[in-house]
Design an enzyme around this catalytic site. Sequence first.
Site, short mmCIF file in Angstrom:
data_model
loop_
_atom_site.label_atom_id
_atom_site.label_comp_id
_atom_site.label_asym_id
_atom_site.label_seq_id
_atom_site.Cartn_x
_atom_site.Cartn_y
_atom_site.Cartn_z
N ASP A 1 -8.36 -5.05 -6.50
CA ASP A 1 -7.99 -4.04 -5.51
C ASP A 1 -8.92 -2.84 -5.65
O ASP A 1 -9.00 -2.23 -6.71
CB ASP A 1 -6.53 -3.63 -5.75
CG ASP A 1 -5.99 -2.64 -4.73
OD1 ASP A 1 -6.78 -2.11 -3.93
OD2 ASP A 1 -4.77 -2.41 -4.75
N HIS B 1 -6.81 -5.71 -1.99
CA HIS B 1 -5.66 -4.85 -1.67
C HIS B 1 -4.73 -5.47 -0.63
O HIS B 1 -3.52 -5.42 -0.77
CB HIS B 1 -6.18 -3.51 -1.16
CG HIS B 1 -5.12 -2.48 -0.96
ND1 HIS B 1 -4.41 -1.92 -2.00
CD2 HIS B 1 -4.65 -1.89 0.18
CE1 HIS B 1 -3.54 -1.04 -1.53
NE2 HIS B 1 -3.66 -1.00 -0.21
N SER C 1 0.82 -1.20 0.00
CA SER C 1 0.00 0.00 0.00
C SER C 1 0.87 1.26 0.00
O SER C 1 1.76 1.40 -0.83
CB SER C 1 -0.97 -0.04 1.19
OG SER C 1 -1.99 0.91 1.06
#
EC number: 2.3.1.-
Length: 418
Positions: free
Chosen positions: A327, A361, A234
């Site tokens: 994601d 994600h 991330s």
Amino acid sequence: MLQLIATPSNALADEPVSIRAIGLPPSQIVTITATVKDEKENLFQSKAFYKANEAGEVDLEQASALGGDYVGVHPMGLFCCLKPKRAFQRLIKKDVMNSPLCICLDLYDSVCWLETVRIPPKASQIVHRWFAGPGVKREQIREGRVRGALFLPPGKGPFPGIIDLFGSIGGLVEFRASLLASRGFAVLALAYFAYEDLPKVLLEEDLDYFEEAANFLLAHPKIQQPGIGVISVSKGAEIGLAMACYLKQVVATVCINGPSAIFDFPLKYRDLVVTPMRLAFEKIQFHGSGAACFRHCWDPQNMLNPPKILPVEKAQGKILFIVGENDQCLASKLHAQRAMDRLRSHGRSSGRMLAYPGAGHLIEPPYSPFCFACWDSVLGKPMLWGGDPIAHAAAQVHSWREIQKFFRQHLLQSGGKL
């Protein structure tokens, strides 16, 4: 006699567990549930319905779930599909050294689908999931500005060294570092905001801080020379990619679902200042659950300002991009593809991308519970991560293998031990 057997009942959290129910009447419909509490007493549960075979057995390696939280043959489905009873909670093990996650498996001889109906299970089994293997040591790190925890495998070393970065969650997250140390890597779980005397909020990406951490790790007597790896996810993957581009100490980088440009906060390194691209907040979408979807706010099509794009062609080491195609936090596959295209346009073949259809994600170590959305304390709202539970679980198993293979290939030199 009815029995529920889980083997091994005591193992590392990234190891599979074989689950069997025996002693049932032939063709009996049963419910198997999994229940666990985190260190804050948040409850996570999963369940699946099965039909016993003619021998009165249900073997999750072979039996197909008829319904529940998943369908089909998924031996670790009960673990991967654990869901919070209270919405938007994420299961993260904090104390990775002193206690396991204790998952209770229960067997019922009927279809138990109503939470309000409470009947005692016919059989139960506790499974202990550890995050640090025998002999792994943890050192609290407060060296110069560097704050974190260093996990060392058993033995004399030297070991391949890795810096582990999480994203906007902040603080110090250790579970991935401790598991990698259990597999023979020396891993520094590095905090960079919202921890001890570090900045309480992230206002800039100070690459000098991360270089200080890299130098600290390389100076440790148990760390193999001449370079280190980075594993990042991330916002951490944005920083990880910047480290790969600018720091000569970094020779192998794993970027999990991160952008290929500087967003939201400026990047500073020595005399260099890269002003960020701003998130297009007007493109936020809200899921039916109320969680915010940021996928379209990081539009790589609008990355027309070269200084803001990370110069991946300058990276001296190898880069592995891991992306979930579902994601919902950012268009991570597009960002990784842009970085790969840029490498190729400069005649570089140092990048590789693993794209996982259906994965979201938060791609974490194997059998970590799937997290579709969770609360973000900075936003004051839940964030949507996306993904399909079963596809996401498969991505976690495969990518974990590939991550270790990647680091072994590019960090191990003659004389290194693993």
